[in-house]
Enzyme design. Structure first.
Site, short mmCIF file in Angstrom:
data_model
loop_
_atom_site.label_atom_id
_atom_site.label_comp_id
_atom_site.label_asym_id
_atom_site.label_seq_id
_atom_site.Cartn_x
_atom_site.Cartn_y
_atom_site.Cartn_z
N HIS A 47 0.79 -1.29 0.10
CA HIS A 47 -0.13 0.08 0.06
C HIS A 47 0.72 1.30 0.16
O HIS A 47 0.74 2.21 -0.77
CB HIS A 47 -0.77 -0.12 1.25
CG HIS A 47 -1.62 1.31 1.53
ND1 HIS A 47 -2.87 1.46 1.14
CD2 HIS A 47 -1.37 2.43 2.23
CE1 HIS A 47 -3.21 2.92 1.44
NE2 HIS A 47 -2.27 3.29 2.08
N GLU A 48 1.88 1.37 0.82
CA GLU A 48 2.54 2.50 0.94
C GLU A 48 3.66 2.63 -0.31
O GLU A 48 3.77 3.93 -0.74
CB GLU A 48 3.55 2.39 2.13
CG GLU A 48 2.74 2.29 3.41
CD GLU A 48 1.91 3.43 3.76
OE1 GLU A 48 2.20 4.59 3.24
OE2 GLU A 48 0.87 3.63 4.36
N HIS A 91 1.61 4.24 -3.06
CA HIS A 91 1.35 5.78 -2.97
C HIS A 91 2.63 6.47 -3.83
O HIS A 91 2.59 7.23 -4.53
CB HIS A 91 1.54 6.33 -1.58
CG HIS A 91 0.41 6.14 -0.92
ND1 HIS A 91 -0.69 6.80 -1.35
CD2 HIS A 91 -0.13 5.52 0.29
CE1 HIS A 91 -1.82 6.58 -0.52
NE2 HIS A 91 -1.20 6.08 0.46
N GLU A 144 -6.28 7.10 -0.97
CA GLU A 144 -6.11 5.95 -0.14
C GLU A 144 -6.64 4.62 -0.49
O GLU A 144 -6.14 3.51 -0.66
CB GLU A 144 -6.67 6.02 1.29
CG GLU A 144 -5.73 7.16 2.03
CD GLU A 144 -4.31 6.69 2.33
OE1 GLU A 144 -4.09 5.46 2.49
OE2 GLU A 144 -3.59 7.61 2.57
#
Length: 427
Positions: A240-241, A244, A305
């Site tokens: 997920h990070e 980004h 997100e």
């Protein structure tokens, strides 16, 4: 989870930078510019991927400095116009109104011209997002945005300089292993290679958090490493990070906030111009900021997100992690939060609630599992971690005495066969 939302009104914390190389280094994972250890526990800070020089003119940085001055100017100008208008006698007010009427066509043409210029500026800065192909507005170039990140970076080094774990700490071996899998398994993504140096650093802090800077520097708090107790859980969190960074969400969010602030500045001028008193204008301005944040800023952040959840799950699936752990992990986070008595209101937050995130990931898991099969990953364990967690949640909801027991200080929720463990400490 959070990434870079600090860069002018950003919602993400940028850490200082002690760095450690990954265990193996394919192209892009360099050992040469990390922080070498000297004299036992002390370290020389050397920037990996950053080149901090004397401040130069850069549009995003100038806007970050100009923005508060512009807001103050809007207040002063609007209030000055109101005071001037109230001081005019009635006949001069009428003359001013008549002059506006005579020049209506010029005013309309000027307004239309200004609007056209703004539209051209907006359209000329539209581009396609990596992977998703979504059209989005980016106000400045990568090199311009890098200067803004550099400034935040220098401040963060000072803030976190005493909290980085030494390179000999065993946590680095696990973190490097997980990042290596994510990086090596997603070589087909062009934006992975555009980030020249991926590196890792661990912050000794019990906060359950992790984030990645736009230049690929990955920061994980010890609280997150202790909460995500298996590589599968850590893989979906870091996926997920990393998403980004790969999707360039930081530059997109700062660009969006730039448009957001322009809207706020013009509206503030109108508020102070037309409302009858300073007190009413001040309250209206405060209300404007709150409503705009809830209606515009926070929903956009939650949208990014969700996109990072989807793309991050794809990164984790291609790295052969158990993607079912993504939903299970956030269900555990939600359960822990509720047992501590904490309540999140999603529409007042830049992030989805843990429960919303778990449900959204659950809907994405079938497609992620298909992707995992296409990558010739080994079979998953027969026990689905989601079903085990949901049975635990059901037993807690049906047995108040169990809930009370789990709400006492320093009690653990543990399922060792799933690799799921979270410690609740009430104060």
């Amino acid at each position: 989870m959070s990434c870079l939302l600090t860069v002018y009104k950003s919602a993400r914390t940028i850490a200082g930078l002690y760095q450690r190389t990954l265990s193996r280094n394919p192209p892009g994972l360099s050992k040469s510019k990390l922080f070498p250890q000297t004299n036992g526990s002390s370290y020389h800070l050397r920037l990996c991927g950053f080149h901090i020089t004397q401040s130069r003119t850069a549009p995003p940085l100038l806007w970050a400095l100009f923005k508060p001055m512009a807001k103050l100017g809007a207040i002063i100008w609007g209030r000055g116009f109101r005071k001037w208008w109230h001081s005019l006698p009635e006949n001069k007010r009428q003359l001013f109104i008549n002059a506006l009427g005579r020049n209506k066509s010029r005013i309309t043409a000027g307004s239309a011209g200004l609007g056209s210029l703004m539209l051209v500026y907006y359209v000329s800065h539209l581009e396609k997002a990596p992977i998703s192909g979504r059209t989005r507005f980016i106000a400045f170039t990568t090199s311009q945005f890098q200067k803004l990140v550099d400034e935040e970076y220098k401040l963060a080094v000072e803030n976190f300089k005493d909290q980085f774990l030494p390179s000999s700490h065993p946590y680095y071996k696990r973190l490097s292993r997980v990042v290596q899998r994510l990086y090596s398994s997603n070589q087909d993504i062009k934006s992975i290679h555009q980030i020249q140096k991926w590196s890792v650093a661990i912050i000794d802090n019990k906060e359950q958090n992790a984030f990645v800077l736009p230049n690929g520097q990955i920061f994980v708090f010890t609280g997150m490493l202790e909460t995500a107790t298996s590589d599968d859980q850590l893989g979906v969190v870091l996926g997920h990070e990393m998403a980004h960074a790969v999707m360039e969400h930081s530059a997109e969010l700062v660009s969006y906030l730039q448009l957001f602030d322009i809207l706020i500045i013009f509206t503030m001028a109108a508020i102070w111009m037309f409302l009858p008193s300073d007190g009413i204008a001040l309250v209206s301005q405060w209300f404007l900021h709150k409503v705009a944040a809830v209606m515009l800023e926070m929903p956009y952040s939650r949208k990014l997100e969700k996109e990072a959840d989807e793309v991050g799950l794809q990164l984790a699936a291609k790295a052969c992690f158990d993607v079912r752990q993504s939903s299970a992990f956030w269900e555990v986070m939600d359960m822990n939060q509720k047992l501590k008595g904490d309540v999140d209101v999603e529409w007042l937050s830049t992030h989805p609630t843990h429960d919303t995130r778990a449900q959204y990931l659950d809907d994405l898991i079938p497609a992620a599992m298909e992707l995992r099969l296409k990558c010739n990953c080994p079979p998953l364990p027969r026990v689905d971690p989601r079903s085990e967690i949901r049975r635990l949640k059901q037993s807690l909801s049906e047995s108040p005495s169990i809930v009370t027991a789990y709400s006492t200080p320093e009690i653990s929720i543990s399922r060792t066969n799933l690799g799921l463990k979270s410690v609740i400490t009430n104060t």
